[in-house]
Scaffold this active site. Structure first.
Site, PDB file in Angstrom:
ATOM      1  N   VAL A  15      40.646  41.762  42.449  1.00 40.09           N
ATOM      2  CA  VAL A  15      39.765  41.079  41.505  1.00 40.09           C
ATOM      3  C   VAL A  15      39.204  39.801  42.119  1.00 40.09           C
ATOM      4  O   VAL A  15      38.000  39.579  42.145  1.00 40.09           O
ATOM      5  CB  VAL A  15      40.515  40.741  40.194  1.00 40.09           C
ATOM      6  CG1 VAL A  15      39.649  39.836  39.311  1.00 40.09           C
ATOM      7  CG2 VAL A  15      40.869  42.009  39.445  1.00 40.09           C
ATOM      8  N   ASP A  33      45.402  31.972  48.171  1.00 42.05           N
ATOM      9  CA  ASP A  33      46.432  32.959  47.859  1.00 42.05           C
ATOM     10  C   ASP A  33      47.748  32.487  48.466  1.00 42.05           C
ATOM     11  O   ASP A  33      47.759  31.878  49.550  1.00 42.05           O
ATOM     12  CB  ASP A  33      46.069  34.337  48.425  1.00 42.05           C
ATOM     13  CG  ASP A  33      46.789  35.465  47.706  1.00 42.05           C
ATOM     14  OD1 ASP A  33      46.128  36.212  46.959  1.00 42.05           O
ATOM     15  OD2 ASP A  33      48.016  35.599  47.880  1.00 42.05           O
ATOM     16  N   ARG A  38      48.015  37.946  53.665  1.00 43.74           N
ATOM     17  CA  ARG A  38      46.727  38.291  53.082  1.00 43.74           C
ATOM     18  C   ARG A  38      45.638  37.317  53.561  1.00 43.74           C
ATOM     19  O   ARG A  38      44.523  37.725  53.901  1.00 43.74           O
ATOM     20  CB  ARG A  38      46.839  38.260  51.563  1.00 43.74           C
ATOM     21  CG  ARG A  38      45.517  38.466  50.802  1.00 43.74           C
ATOM     22  CD  ARG A  38      44.922  39.827  51.045  1.00 43.74           C
ATOM     23  NE  ARG A  38      43.827  40.106  50.102  1.00 43.74           N
ATOM     24  CZ  ARG A  38      42.958  41.081  50.238  1.00 43.74           C
ATOM     25  NH1 ARG A  38      43.025  41.883  51.283  1.00 43.74           N
ATOM     26  NH2 ARG A  38      42.008  41.270  49.341  1.00 43.74           N
ATOM     27  N   THR A  83      48.846  40.241  36.242  1.00 42.82           N
ATOM     28  CA  THR A  83      49.650  40.048  35.033  1.00 42.82           C
ATOM     29  C   THR A  83      50.390  41.355  34.763  1.00 42.82           C
ATOM     30  O   THR A  83      49.943  42.186  33.962  1.00 42.82           O
ATOM     31  CB  THR A  83      48.776  39.655  33.824  1.00 42.82           C
ATOM     32  OG1 THR A  83      47.590  40.472  33.804  1.00 42.82           O
ATOM     33  CG2 THR A  83      48.365  38.201  33.895  1.00 42.82           C
ATOM     34  N   THR A 118      44.174  39.442  32.816  1.00 40.29           N
ATOM     35  CA  THR A 118      44.331  40.048  31.496  1.00 40.29           C
ATOM     36  C   THR A 118      45.575  39.505  30.806  1.00 40.29           C
ATOM     37  O   THR A 118      46.673  39.517  31.377  1.00 40.29           O
ATOM     38  CB  THR A 118      44.450  41.577  31.615  1.00 40.29           C
ATOM     39  OG1 THR A 118      43.287  42.078  32.270  1.00 40.29           O
ATOM     40  CG2 THR A 118      44.585  42.219  30.247  1.00 40.29           C
ATOM     41  N   CYS A 258      45.759  48.217  34.969  1.00 38.39           N
ATOM     42  CA  CYS A 258      44.995  47.973  33.741  1.00 38.39           C
ATOM     43  C   CYS A 258      45.424  48.869  32.595  1.00 38.39           C
ATOM     44  O   CYS A 258      46.120  48.440  31.687  1.00 38.39           O
ATOM     45  CB  CYS A 258      43.494  48.152  34.022  1.00 38.39           C
ATOM     46  SG  CYS A 258      42.838  46.958  35.215  1.00 38.39           S
ATOM     47  N   ARG A 329      50.836  50.109  43.711  1.00 43.34           N
ATOM     48  CA  ARG A 329      51.555  49.434  42.631  1.00 43.34           C
ATOM     49  C   ARG A 329      51.308  50.150  41.304  1.00 43.34           C
ATOM     50  O   ARG A 329      50.193  50.511  40.973  1.00 43.34           O
ATOM     51  CB  ARG A 329      51.108  47.974  42.531  1.00 43.34           C
ATOM     52  CG  ARG A 329      51.568  47.116  43.712  1.00 43.34           C
ATOM     53  CD  ARG A 329      50.960  45.743  43.650  1.00 43.34           C
ATOM     54  NE  ARG A 329      49.507  45.794  43.772  1.00 43.34           N
ATOM     55  CZ  ARG A 329      48.716  44.727  43.619  1.00 43.34           C
ATOM     56  NH1 ARG A 329      49.236  43.566  43.315  1.00 43.34           N
ATOM     57  NH2 ARG A 329      47.406  44.866  43.770  1.00 43.34           N
TER      58      ARG A 329
END
Length: 428
Positions: A15, A33, A38, A83, A118, A258, A329
């Site tokens: 995202v 981050d 990463r 989240t 979210t 999601c 994941r």
């Protein structure tokens, strides 16, 4: 195009990175981050999530960093961290609260913090804002301000991208809402929708995926019913789809960050009000049971074929949560694997997109190369990556013993009419 604020993006995942790249085309962005690997990867011009191309990375003016003090260069902070949920299906707010702590320690007067992660309605103002105030020693609403603009990134989708999807925005005050709308509107080609409050924007996001979850749950339940009736679900959906207002949902595994996660944020908040959302929870229960159903169907057909189950080999193609996406994941393919192993089956997994090291993280699963795969009694085509699809039936049957056996096509992508002799084909 000039952006009126100096942007930082916290969280360089699937995202946050596209957000940073979009703003980085028009001015310097701080891309933060906590994962130093990463950061090093992005500094080298590589995005392993495949959400952003090397050319896009090269053309974006982004300072990739794991040093929180770099955030002081910005005055408009976008927080886009995961989240997830806990093992007990409750919201795990730790990543978001830690990100709030990090940003809070760098806040200055006049800064704006916008959350994209979210959450349940109320989380931004009730959970995150106090952390920002505590760590900054500033007052929210006078010294600094907050907003919420839910992410709508669809991993692997090159058509519906950050800039081409209408953006919902909200702000603490009318003035802040206008600033947030102006900042996002400067890069979002599809325009923005101004929500009347932060809670409304939070609720809008969480119901988007809850709605999809319930609709897929209905398809999965229909698939369970039609299996008992000896009817092919895909045939039924094709026929019903000829009606102009029939919604085009299909059965399948529901994983990812999601659809399989967000409903639990809403059910958690609902339960706090004393309301038990039976429909939403029932949909989650149905979707979470599909992996076990697939495994059971494969075992039944192995038995019918005269194969001794505890001496059988089953190959699973695909382990990521979605086709052509490397992220493993919250993959629900793990449910199929766990159920098959309970029968003593030798399960071997191949994925043409996921990295083996990443796949082992949190799942205890090692992926095999093609040359390591034993001839199988059954193949479960779990995730239809493009490489698999290009091989067609020849590729699938080549994985079976003597080109015969059971094939479970989870997403119904294989051409049923071209099925070779000797293959038992099952679909949801």
């Amino acid at each position: 195009m000039e952006i009126c604020r100096k942007i930082s993006v916290v969280g360089m995942g699937y995202v946050g990175l596209p957000v940073a790249v979009a703003f980085g085309k028009y001015g310097k962005v701080i891309g933060f981050d906590i994962n130093e690997d990463r950061i090093a990867e992005l500094q080298s011009g590589v995005d392993k999530t495949n959400e952003v191309s090397p050319d896009e990375l090269k053309n974006a003016d982004i300072i990739y960093t794991s040093n929180p003090e770099e955030l002081k260069q910005a005055d408009f902070h976008i927080i886009a961290v995961p989240t997830p949920i806990t093992d007990s299906k409750s919201p795990n707010m730790e990543p978001l609260l830690n990100a709030s702590l990090t940003v809070g320690r760098q806040l200055k007067k006049g800064d704006i913090v916008v959350y994209e992660s979210t959450v349940y309605p109320g989380a931004t103002e009730e959970d995150c804002m106090p952390v920002l105030e505590r760590e900054s020693d500033l007052n929210c609403g006078s010294d600094f301000f907050i907003g919420y603009s839910p992410e709508r990134i669809n991993p692997g989708d090159k058509s519906h991208t950050f800039t081409s999807i209408k953006k919902v925005v909200s702000g603490q005050t009318t003035e802040i809402l206008e600033i947030v709308a102006s900042v996002y509107g400067s890069v979002i080609e599809a325009g923005v929708h101004k929500a009347p409050s932060i809670k409304v924007a939070e609720a809008a996001k969480v119901i988007e995926n809850t709605q999809r979850d319930i609709n897929i749950a209905l398809m999965n339940e229909l698939a369970l019913i039609f299996d008992r009736l000896g009817i092919d679900t895909n045939d039924v959906l094709e026929a019903a789809g000829t009606k102009w207002n029939f919604l085009p949902f299909t059965p399948g595994l529901v994983g990812g960050h999601c659809i399989g996660i967000d409903p639990y944020y809403l059910t958690y908040k609902a339960s706090k009000t004393g309301y038990i959302p039976d429909l939403i929870l029932a949909g989650r229960q149905i979707n979470d049971a599909i992996g076990n159903h697939i495994a059971t169907q494969v075992v039944k057909h192995l038995i019918k074929s005269g194969v001794r189950v505890d001496q059988s080999v089953v190959t699973i193609l695909g382990f990521t949560f979605k086709e052509n996406v490397p992220d493993v994941r919250n993959t629900r393919v793990i449910d199929i694997i766990s159920a098959l192993k309970e029968y003593g089956i030798d399960v071997q997994i191949h994925d043409s997109v996921a990295e083996n090291g990443e796949s082992s993280n949190g799942h205890g699963i090692s992926l095999l190369g093609f040359d390591e795969l034993l001839a199988a009694d059954a193949v479960i085509f779990a995730v239809p990556h493009a490489e698999y699809l290009s091989g067609g039936w020849d590729f699938i049957t080549g994985l079976l013993k003597e080109n015969q056996g059971v094939v479970f096509d989870v997403k119904g992508v294989l051409d049923r009419d071209a099925k070779p002799d000797g293959i038992t084909l099952k679909r949801l």
